[in-house]
Design an enzyme around this catalytic site. Structure first.
Site, short mmCIF file in Angstrom:
data_model
loop_
_atom_site.label_atom_id
_atom_site.label_comp_id
_atom_site.label_asym_id
_atom_site.label_seq_id
_atom_site.Cartn_x
_atom_site.Cartn_y
_atom_site.Cartn_z
N LEU A 76 0.82 -1.21 0.00
CA LEU A 76 0.00 0.00 0.00
C LEU A 76 0.85 1.26 0.00
O LEU A 76 0.49 2.25 -0.64
CB LEU A 76 -0.92 0.01 1.23
N ASP A 116 13.51 3.35 10.07
CA ASP A 116 12.97 2.25 10.85
C ASP A 116 12.14 2.87 11.96
O ASP A 116 12.68 3.52 12.87
CB ASP A 116 14.10 1.40 11.43
N ASN A 140 2.18 4.67 7.45
CA ASN A 140 1.70 3.44 6.80
C ASN A 140 2.36 2.18 7.36
O ASN A 140 1.76 1.11 7.31
CB ASN A 140 1.97 3.54 5.29
N TYR A 177 -3.48 -7.25 16.71
CA TYR A 177 -3.59 -6.30 15.60
C TYR A 177 -4.78 -5.35 15.78
O TYR A 177 -4.61 -4.13 15.69
CB TYR A 177 -3.67 -7.05 14.27
N LYS A 229 -4.56 -1.15 16.34
CA LYS A 229 -5.20 -0.18 15.45
C LYS A 229 -6.28 0.65 16.16
O LYS A 229 -6.52 1.81 15.81
CB LYS A 229 -5.77 -0.89 14.23
N THR A 281 -1.64 -7.92 0.56
CA THR A 281 -0.26 -7.43 0.75
C THR A 281 0.51 -8.48 1.54
O THR A 281 -0.06 -9.44 2.07
CB THR A 281 -0.24 -6.10 1.53
#
Length: 235
Positions: free
Chosen positions: A13, A53, A79, A160, A164, A193
């Protein structure tokens, strides 16, 4: 000329977002942990490379100094992100999620985002039209993940989505603290991805749509919001 930095942009992305923004006239820095991969991607795109990084303070500081010396920054796209998967490429489920798994994800997805944003805020605040786009996920929505019989509800992992959801809170708090900057969280959708072992059902072109759109937000545009390609999402 609008100058944009995209973290984790040597593939997926980030790469597609860079391609689209370059086509729209932006000068784009692609942030890449790996210098060789980043160099190849930058050459292919016609972008500038900055080795970055997001988990390393020294790396982030050096990247900010490089971009400052080159003239500054208008748009930051956070991103870079990781997901927890086992050796068979299955999501690490809630029962098997350890503090170590959580820590690894939060180091990149949450602390890395804050580390980068904090380092680049002085540059963004000098821009005439500063923008921050935080790449979140539909899994961050507490409303959606508690809706039975949906794909979001059926996601088996904990780390995850939690990372988020934290990104969404961080987005809102930054937007409140810096009303002169357009700061939004976006959900690209389930995009194929490396993050998900290319199991996603969307192309990167489809996934990048909302990232590109919000990166081009005008000074009077939305801030403190959470969006996918179809509009605002429930928190």
């Amino acid at each position: 000329m609008t100058t944009t930095l995209i973290t984790g942009a040597n593939k997926g992305l980030g790469f597609e977002t860079a391609r689209r923004l370059i086509a729209a006239g932006h000068t784009v820095y692609i942030g890449s942990r790996d210098a060789e991969r980043g160099h190849r991607a930058a050459e292919q795109l016609g972008a500038r490379l900055v080795v970055l990084d997001v988990t390393d303070d020294t790396s982030v500081t050096a990247a900010a100094e490089t971009i400052a010396a080159d003239g500054g920054l208008d748009v930051l796209v956070n991103n870079a992100g990781v997901e927890s998967r086992d050796d068979g490429n299955a999501v690490v489920d809630t029962a098997n999620t350890t503090a170590e798994v959580m820590s690894t994800l939060f180091e990149t997805n949450v602390f890395g985002l804050v580390r980068v944003t904090h380092a680049f805020l002085p540059l963004l605040r000098r821009s005439a039209a500063p923008v921050i786009v935080n790449v979140s996920s539909g899994l961050a929505s507490l409303t959606r993940i508690t809706e039975p019989d949906t794909l979001t509800h059926d996601y088996p992992g904990m780390a995850y989505p939690a990372s988020k959801t934290a990104v969404n809170m961080i987005t809102v708090q930054y937007a409140k603290a810096f009303p002169d900057i357009r700061i939004n969280a976006v959900e690209p959708g389930y995009t194929a991805t490396d993050l998900n072992g290319n199991t996603g059902t969307q192309t990167v072109a489809e996934g990048a749509e909302i990232i590109v759109r919000m990166a081009r937000t005008s000074p009077d545009g939305s801030t403190g919001g959470y969006y996918d390609a179809h509009g605002a999402l429930p928190w």
